[in-house]
Design an enzyme around this catalytic site. Structure first.
Site, PDB file in Angstrom:
ATOM      1  N   GLU A 168      18.211 151.418 -51.065  1.00  0.00           N
ATOM      2  CA  GLU A 168      18.071 149.972 -50.642  1.00  0.00           C
ATOM      3  C   GLU A 168      16.781 149.457 -50.542  1.00  0.00           C
ATOM      4  OE1 GLU A 168      21.018 149.119 -46.905  1.00  0.00           O
ATOM      5  OE2 GLU A 168      22.648 149.810 -48.647  1.00  0.00           O
ATOM      6  N   GLU A 181      30.444 154.038 -52.708  1.00  0.00           N
ATOM      7  CA  GLU A 181      30.524 153.295 -51.815  1.00  0.00           C
ATOM      8  C   GLU A 181      31.419 152.501 -52.071  1.00  0.00           C
ATOM      9  OE1 GLU A 181      26.738 152.059 -49.008  1.00  0.00           O
ATOM     10  OE2 GLU A 181      25.392 153.993 -49.687  1.00  0.00           O
TER      11      GLU A 181
HETATM   12  O1  G3I Z   1      27.167 157.081 -32.981  1.00  0.00           O
HETATM   13  C1  G3I Z   1      26.995 156.312 -32.076  1.00  0.00           C
HETATM   14  C2  G3I Z   1      27.923 156.073 -31.011  1.00  0.00           C
HETATM   15  O2  G3I Z   1      26.669 157.399 -29.786  1.00  0.00           O
HETATM   16  C3  G3I Z   1      27.266 154.570 -30.103  1.00  0.00           C
HETATM   17  O3  G3I Z   1      28.020 154.794 -29.282  1.00  0.00           O
HETATM   18  C4  G3I Z   1      27.109 153.542 -30.703  1.00  0.00           C
HETATM   19  C5  G3I Z   1      27.575 152.639 -30.068  1.00  0.00           C
HETATM   20  O4  G3I Z   1      26.288 151.564 -30.918  1.00  0.00           O
HETATM   21  O5  G3I Z   1      26.680 153.554 -32.252  1.00  0.00           O
HETATM   22  C6  G3I Z   1      27.377 154.713 -32.341  1.00  0.00           C
HETATM   23  O6  G3I Z   1      26.467 154.439 -33.799  1.00  0.00           O
HETATM   24  C7  G3I Z   1      26.857 153.870 -35.438  1.00  0.00           C
HETATM   25  C8  G3I Z   1      27.367 154.161 -36.161  1.00  0.00           C
HETATM   26  O7  G3I Z   1      27.547 153.312 -37.248  1.00  0.00           O
HETATM   27  C9  G3I Z   1      28.593 155.540 -36.050  1.00  0.00           C
HETATM   28  O8  G3I Z   1      29.684 154.738 -35.612  1.00  0.00           O
HETATM   29  C10 G3I Z   1      26.189 152.362 -34.912  1.00  0.00           C
HETATM   30  O9  G3I Z   1      25.766 151.851 -34.141  1.00  0.00           O
HETATM   31  C11 G3I Z   1      26.422 151.867 -36.338  1.00  0.00           C
HETATM   32  O10 G3I Z   1      24.924 150.945 -36.863  1.00  0.00           O
HETATM   33  C12 G3I Z   1      27.079 152.485 -37.606  1.00  0.00           C
HETATM   34  O11 G3I Z   1      27.493 152.073 -38.227  1.00  0.00           O
HETATM   35  C13 G3I Z   1      27.423 152.408 -39.787  1.00  0.00           C
HETATM   36  C14 G3I Z   1      25.930 151.633 -40.884  1.00  0.00           C
HETATM   37  O12 G3I Z   1      26.235 152.107 -42.253  1.00  0.00           O
HETATM   38  C15 G3I Z   1      24.450 152.310 -40.336  1.00  0.00           C
HETATM   39  O13 G3I Z   1      24.054 152.921 -40.324  1.00  0.00           O
HETATM   40  C16 G3I Z   1      28.417 151.845 -40.448  1.00  0.00           C
HETATM   41  O14 G3I Z   1      29.332 152.989 -40.148  1.00  0.00           O
HETATM   42  C17 G3I Z   1      28.068 152.689 -42.387  1.00  0.00           C
HETATM   43  O15 G3I Z   1      29.611 152.433 -42.845  1.00  0.00           O
HETATM   44  C18 G3I Z   1      27.191 151.882 -43.009  1.00  0.00           C
HETATM   45  O16 G3I Z   1      27.232 152.546 -43.872  1.00  0.00           O
HETATM   46  C19 G3I Z   1      26.038 151.781 -45.128  1.00  0.00           C
HETATM   47  C20 G3I Z   1      25.959 152.554 -45.908  1.00  0.00           C
HETATM   48  O17 G3I Z   1      24.869 154.124 -45.141  1.00  0.00           O
HETATM   49  C21 G3I Z   1      24.258 152.139 -47.014  1.00  0.00           C
HETATM   50  N1  G3I Z   1      24.383 151.204 -47.673  1.00  0.00           N
HETATM   51  C22 G3I Z   1      25.890 149.976 -46.922  1.00  0.00           C
HETATM   52  C23 G3I Z   1      26.849 151.009 -45.883  1.00  0.00           C
HETATM   53  C24 G3I Z   1      27.572 149.571 -45.288  1.00  0.00           C
HETATM   54  O18 G3I Z   1      26.680 149.041 -44.509  1.00  0.00           O
END
Ligand code: G3I
Length: 355
Positions: free
Chosen positions: A142, A258
């Site tokens: 991205e 994705e």
């Molecule tokens: O693991 C922590 C947990 O310990 C904590 O308590 C909780 C509350 O803050 O957060 C947890 O981490 C979260 C993680 O997902 C695991 O669930 C993050 O906050 C959250 O931001 C993260 O979101 C992911 C996001 O990317 C950002 O990394 C989504 O699951 C994931 O589906 C999403 O995937 C992205 C691709 O990587 C790139 N393309 C877009 C796609 C959708 O946004």
């Protein structure tokens, strides 16, 4: 939700996504939640039954791998790689460079003076740790955002602010050095629709890729994330077809990285109607994408509706904040939905050239 073991495998073996994909030279995959892999044996069996390529949804991002500036944590990524290896399943790496999922220590620790060292060290350490085990790495994720106003249309990400646009070249060159076996991939969203925004994003992406090729930056593949919408006012067709043809002419493989269907815009609540609209959205999209011979893999961003990212995070921007999305191929009891059969049919139809 735990379903009786037999129910979750209504489509094992020859009926599975991966067998239908394999029959047509395709890889069928999904993004994996590592916590579920460890805790839910039904989930693990669906992964083993249905897919021949997997990617960590979060476990191979900086935030998961780098608990501290001088530490790497490979346990989660290793859990996916060993599961995949034990089931002869390939693994995608996601991702080396992104503006999101940076660890909390990053902004206070990484400066213009040490950023290149952090980038190279990360890619050499992680790429080296998984050397020979990764089908393809999303080296940069991205990097395009025209509304940031740069002449080159690239995103003003932390990496861009710290290193300038050469961060992209550095990342790909280092990735090639770290793991010569992996297909080096540039991964992007918002390139699917026939509208002005996506058309501009396609043009900027192609411009970036052409610059990389002319500078002999090693790159093998492009990821089209394919986060698409049911009931979108826009069509998918010529713009995406021409974009994929351009990628092919540059000698690049194409991965659908994705895929999922956001159904927030559907104006009715009836589940059967929604599932049908979602399945048709998958079918129409894949009829276009799979007509492109350079497309070699289709991964959905998740397995079941109970864990789609679309049902997590803030809801203020959603039209249906109280209506969990049915975006994926399996319901929250791991039963295949109409979308599952729509995708499997799309694999079959590719061979006969039927669109
Ligand atoms: O693991 C922590 C947990 O310990 C904590 O308590 C909780 C509350 O803050 O957060 C947890 O981490 C979260 C993680 O997902 C695991 O669930 C993050 O906050 C959250 O931001 C993260 O979101 C992911 C996001 O990317 C950002 O990394 C989504 O699951 C994931 O589906 C999403 O995937 C992205 C691709 O990587 C790139 N393309 C877009 C796609 C959708 O946004």
């Amino acid at each position: 939700a735990q379903t009786p073991p037999e129910a979750a495998f209504a489509i094992p073996g020859s009926g599975s996504l991966r067998e239908h994909a394999r029959a047509h030279g395709l890889l069928a995959g999904a993004a994996v939640n590592i916590q579920l892999l460890a805790s839910d044996q039904i989930y693990a069996r669906v992964l083993a039954e249905q897919y021949n390529i997997l990617v960590a949804e979060n476990a191979m991002k900086w935030s998961a791998l780098r608990p501290a500036a001088d530490k790497y944590a490979f346990e989660q990524g290793d859990a996916l790689v060993s599961f995949a290896e034990s089931h002869q399943i390939k693994v995608r790496g996601h991702n080396f460079v992104w503006h999101e999922a940076l660890p909390d220590w990053f902004s206070a620790t990484v400066t213009k003076d040490n950023a290149k060292q952090f980038l190279v060290d990360h890619i050499m350490a992680v790429g080296g740790h998984y050397k020979g085990k990764i089908h393809s790495w999303d080296v940069v994720n991205e990097a395009v955002l025209p509304k940031d106003g740069r002449p080159d249309g690239l995103r003003k990400s932390p990496w861009m602010e710290l290193l300038g646009p050469d961060y992209i070249d550095t990342a790909f060159r280092t990735a090639r050095q770290a793991d010569p076996h992996a297909l080096l991939t540039y991964n992007e969203y918002g390139v699917e629709y026939d509208n002005d925004e996506d058309a501009e994003r396609r043009a900027v992406t192609l411009q970036l890729l052409r610059r990389m090729k002319s500078a002999n930056v090693p790159i093998d593949a492009v990821g089209i994330q394919s986060h698409i919408k049911a009931g979108s006012p826009f069509t998918i067709g010529r713009g995406l077809q021409d974009y994929m043809a351009s990628l092919r002419q540059m000698g690049l493989k194409i991965l659908v990285t994705e895929l999922d269907v956001n159904e927030d815009d559907l104006p009715y609540d009836d589940v059967a109607q929604r599932d049908h609209a979602i399945a048709e959205t998958y079918r129409n999209y894949l009829s276009i994408v799979l007509a492109e011979p350079s497309v070699t893999a289709v991964l959905t961003w998740g397995v079941s509706d109970s864990h789609t990212w679309l049902n997590s995070g803030p809801t203020h921007h959603k039209k249906q904040p109280d209506r969990p999305q049915r975006a994926l191929l399996f319901d929250d009891a791991y039963q295949p939905k109409e979308a599952f059969f729509a995708i499997r049919d799309s694999f079959d139809n590719r061979k006969s050239g039927r669109l």
